[in-house]
Design a protein around this motif. Structure first.
Motif, PDB file in Angstrom:
ATOM      1  N   ALA A 143       0.817  -1.217   0.000  1.00 38.47           N
ATOM      2  CA  ALA A 143       0.000   0.000   0.000  1.00 38.47           C
ATOM      3  C   ALA A 143       0.849   1.264   0.000  1.00 38.47           C
ATOM      4  CB  ALA A 143      -0.928  -0.005   1.217  1.00 38.47           C
ATOM      5  N   ALA A 144       0.532   2.153  -0.921  1.00 44.19           N
ATOM      6  CA  ALA A 144       1.253   3.420  -1.026  1.00 44.19           C
ATOM      7  C   ALA A 144       0.338   4.568  -1.409  1.00 44.19           C
ATOM      8  CB  ALA A 144       2.379   3.301  -2.062  1.00 44.19           C
ATOM      9  N   MET A 145      -0.890   4.276  -1.874  1.00 46.53           N
ATOM     10  CA  MET A 145      -1.796   5.326  -2.335  1.00 46.53           C
ATOM     11  C   MET A 145      -3.178   5.135  -1.714  1.00 46.53           C
ATOM     12  SD  MET A 145      -0.962   5.842  -6.393  1.00 46.53           S
ATOM     13  CE  MET A 145      -1.883   4.388  -6.891  1.00 46.53           C
ATOM     14  N   PRO A 146      -3.866   6.224  -1.404  1.00 38.33           N
ATOM     15  CA  PRO A 146      -5.221   6.114  -0.864  1.00 38.33           C
ATOM     16  C   PRO A 146      -6.252   5.908  -1.967  1.00 38.33           C
ATOM     17  CG  PRO A 146      -4.580   8.410  -0.973  1.00 38.33           C
ATOM     18  CD  PRO A 146      -3.374   7.615  -1.419  1.00 38.33           C
ATOM     19  N   ALA A 147      -7.435   5.432  -1.577  1.00 37.51           N
ATOM     20  CA  ALA A 147      -8.564   5.395  -2.502  1.00 37.51           C
ATOM     21  C   ALA A 147      -9.029   6.828  -2.774  1.00 37.51           C
ATOM     22  CB  ALA A 147      -9.701   4.575  -1.900  1.00 37.51           C
ATOM     23  N   ALA A 148      -9.819   6.993  -3.834  1.00 42.35           N
ATOM     24  CA  ALA A 148     -10.321   8.326  -4.167  1.00 42.35           C
ATOM     25  C   ALA A 148     -11.094   8.901  -2.981  1.00 42.35           C
ATOM     26  CB  ALA A 148     -11.223   8.251  -5.395  1.00 42.35           C
ATOM     27  N   GLY A 149     -10.693  10.063  -2.519  1.00 48.18           N
ATOM     28  CA  GLY A 149     -11.329  10.706  -1.392  1.00 48.18           C
ATOM     29  C   GLY A 149     -10.810  10.255  -0.040  1.00 48.18           C
ATOM     30  N   GLY A 150      -9.915   9.252  -0.026  1.00 50.25           N
ATOM     31  CA  GLY A 150      -9.396   8.726   1.222  1.00 50.25           C
ATOM     32  C   GLY A 150      -8.069   9.331   1.618  1.00 50.25           C
ATOM     33  N   ARG A 151      -7.559   8.897   2.780  1.00 46.06           N
ATOM     34  CA  ARG A 151      -6.297   9.438   3.279  1.00 46.06           C
ATOM     35  C   ARG A 151      -5.257   8.359   3.548  1.00 46.06           C
ATOM     36  NH1 ARG A 151      -6.973  13.630   8.068  1.00 46.06           N
ATOM     37  NH2 ARG A 151      -4.721  13.663   7.673  1.00 46.06           N
ATOM     38  N   PRO A 153      -3.092   4.807   3.000  1.00 49.82           N
ATOM     39  CA  PRO A 153      -2.687   3.993   1.851  1.00 49.82           C
ATOM     40  C   PRO A 153      -3.435   2.666   1.803  1.00 49.82           C
ATOM     41  CG  PRO A 153      -0.771   4.859   3.017  1.00 49.82           C
ATOM     42  CD  PRO A 153      -1.962   5.113   3.896  1.00 49.82           C
ATOM     43  N   ILE A 154      -3.946   2.338   0.614  1.00 53.27           N
ATOM     44  CA  ILE A 154      -4.637   1.068   0.376  1.00 53.27           C
ATOM     45  C   ILE A 154      -4.034   0.351  -0.824  1.00 53.27           C
ATOM     46  CG2 ILE A 154      -6.835  -0.016  -0.251  1.00 53.27           C
ATOM     47  CD1 ILE A 154      -8.273   2.246   1.160  1.00 53.27           C
ATOM     48  N   PHE A 155      -3.893   1.077  -1.937  1.00 58.34           N
ATOM     49  CA  PHE A 155      -3.378   0.490  -3.175  1.00 58.34           C
ATOM     50  C   PHE A 155      -1.865   0.673  -3.271  1.00 58.34           C
ATOM     51  CE2 PHE A 155      -7.518   2.554  -4.566  1.00 58.34           C
ATOM     52  CZ  PHE A 155      -8.283   1.430  -4.279  1.00 58.34           C
ATOM     53  N   GLY A 156      -1.235  -0.212  -4.014  1.00 56.33           N
ATOM     54  CA  GLY A 156       0.151   0.024  -4.388  1.00 56.33           C
ATOM     55  C   GLY A 156       0.215   1.030  -5.521  1.00 56.33           C
ATOM     56  N   THR A 157       1.407   1.286  -6.012  1.00 56.40           N
ATOM     57  CA  THR A 157       1.545   2.176  -7.166  1.00 56.40           C
ATOM     58  C   THR A 157       1.128   1.469  -8.452  1.00 56.40           C
ATOM     59  OG1 THR A 157       3.896   1.600  -7.281  1.00 56.40           O
ATOM     60  CG2 THR A 157       3.322   3.621  -6.131  1.00 56.40           C
ATOM     61  N   ASN A 158       0.921   0.170  -8.393  1.00 54.66           N
ATOM     62  CA  ASN A 158       0.190  -0.647  -9.365  1.00 54.66           C
ATOM     63  C   ASN A 158       0.508  -0.347 -10.837  1.00 54.66           C
ATOM     64  OD1 ASN A 158      -0.888  -1.532  -6.981  1.00 54.66           O
ATOM     65  ND2 ASN A 158      -3.020  -1.305  -7.599  1.00 54.66           N
ATOM     66  N   GLU A 253      -2.360  -5.483   2.743  1.00 51.28           N
ATOM     67  CA  GLU A 253      -2.060  -6.673   3.533  1.00 51.28           C
ATOM     68  C   GLU A 253      -0.573  -7.022   3.506  1.00 51.28           C
ATOM     69  OE1 GLU A 253      -6.164  -9.248   3.142  1.00 51.28           O
ATOM     70  OE2 GLU A 253      -4.821  -9.233   1.409  1.00 51.28           O
ATOM     71  N   ALA A 254       0.194  -6.312   2.712  1.00 54.22           N
ATOM     72  CA  ALA A 254       1.613  -6.616   2.525  1.00 54.22           C
ATOM     73  C   ALA A 254       2.484  -5.560   3.196  1.00 54.22           C
ATOM     74  CB  ALA A 254       1.953  -6.680   1.035  1.00 54.22           C
ATOM     75  N   SER A 255       3.495  -5.999   3.925  1.00 47.97           N
ATOM     76  CA  SER A 255       4.455  -5.058   4.508  1.00 47.97           C
ATOM     77  C   SER A 255       5.230  -4.351   3.403  1.00 47.97           C
ATOM     78  CB  SER A 255       5.423  -5.793   5.434  1.00 47.97           C
ATOM     79  OG  SER A 255       4.762  -6.404   6.500  1.00 47.97           O
ATOM     80  N   SER A 256       5.627  -3.128   3.655  1.00 49.52           N
ATOM     81  CA  SER A 256       6.345  -2.340   2.660  1.00 49.52           C
ATOM     82  C   SER A 256       7.632  -3.023   2.218  1.00 49.52           C
ATOM     83  CB  SER A 256       6.679  -0.962   3.235  1.00 49.52           C
ATOM     84  OG  SER A 256       7.554  -0.257   2.376  1.00 49.52           O
TER      85      SER A 256
END
Length: 333
Positions: A143-151, A153-158, A253-256
């Motif tokens: 996780a490195a990026m938030p969902a739209a409108g969120g704060r 991190p949920i998504f990776g840079t994908n 769910e994954a450590s950095s």
């Protein structure tokens, strides 16, 4: 600085990874990928990752004994299990499976589950272009990026990648992360003590920052985040493609990757291969690609995607690559 030929660089990287606990196939495939990235000028996905991978091997975040296997198959679909090893051998297997199945079915998809950082996604698709086919590649990451409108991190840079073969010319090679900048660039800036441009990331409090270390501890910003949720939506699409469909872990769910200790990421990759012969036909496809390329090149300054990388790679094959002595010492340590 020490200048190494690409073969010398591959040998020393593979040796470093074997000493850290990787089996021979894993070390060899990883070294080949990292040196290729470095040769293309992509240091954030090249030799700068060697110490990180070696530390993950030593700390148990990577299974150094892993051998990828075909876990499930049905017609044009295949699932490869990386068994928590480094990603590169598993990705090679997945792409080979997808190419073989696309020859039979016209289109195929191969996923990789239980995986790790996969480097430059489009490089996995080179074999697809060599086979005269079109390739698409997707991957998630911690996780490195938030969902739209969120704060938080949920998504990776994908990253998303694509390769389109051409007639008697280098393929078009497209590769981009869905963050405003690749997180690996922030990693390099943090290591060098340099600032990053405003708009790349926010700190852990959600405030814009130019401090690379604060950015690593905070969140990357999706493409176009300042004016649109489109980047975050694309990241959501990729996240679901490479996790829910193939049984890999979500980024949150994954450590950095930038933590020495942590869990085994068990993230995913997916590769789609399309045979042009199954649609308009290979000759027609190649003709139409050249029409588009010619139109693009009517404007001065247009650079075809992948051209700069290939120029740098050709130069590196002839002249070798420069490796900082401190980096070589780090590997030996």
């Amino acid at each position: 600085m020490t200048t190494l030929s690409l073969q010398e660089a591959r040998q020393v990287v593979a040796e470093t990874l074997r000493e850290a606990g990787a089996n021979d196939a894993m070390a060899t495939a990883t070294a080949r990928a990292l040196v290729l990235a470095e040769a293309q000028g992509l240091g954030s996905h090249g030799l700068g990752r060697v110490a990180q991978y070696a530390t993950h091997l030593r700390n148990g975040r990577v299974n150094g004994d892993a051998v990828p296997t075909l876990r499930r198959e049905k017609g044009a679909a295949a699932l490869i299990d990386a068994h928590e090893g480094l990603a590169f051998a598993a990705c090679e297997m997945a792409v080979a499976e997808a190419i073989a199945r696309a020859r039979d079915f016209g289109i195929a998809i191969a996923g990789v589950t239980g995986s790790h950082h996969c480097g430059v996604v489009v490089d996995h698709l080179r074999a697809v272009a060599d086979a005269g086919m079109v390739g698409l590649g997707f991957a998630n990451s911690p996780a490195a990026m938030p969902a739209a409108g969120g704060r938080h991190p949920i998504f990776g840079t994908n990253p998303v990648a694509a390769v389109f073969p051409r007639r008697r010319a280098l393929p078009l090679m497209i590769d981009l992360s869905l963050s405003e900048a690749a997180r690996g660039k922030v990693m390099v800036a943090a290591r060098q003590g340099k600032p990053i441009p405003l708009g790349w990331a926010v700190d852990r409090n959600g405030q814009p920052t130019t401090d690379a270390q604060a950015a690593l501890e905070g969140s990357m910003l999706p493409i176009g985040a300042a004016s649109s949720p489109k980047g975050a939506m694309l990241a959501l699409v990729v996240e679901l493609l490479v996790t829910a469909l193939i049984g890999a872990q979500f980024g949150f769910e994954a450590s950095s990757f930038f933590e020495d200790a942590g869990n085994r990421p068990r993230i995913g990759q997916a590769f789609i291969v399309i045979d042009p012969g199954a649609l308009a036909g290979s000759a027609s496809y190649l003709d139409r690609v050249e029409v588009l390329v010619a139109e693009m090149l009517r404007d001065d300054g247009v650079r075809l995607p992948g051209a700069r990388r290939e120029d740098l790679r050709s130069r590196a094959e002839a002249e070798g690559i420069e490796v900082p002595d401190a980096l070589l010492a780090q590997w030996r340590a």
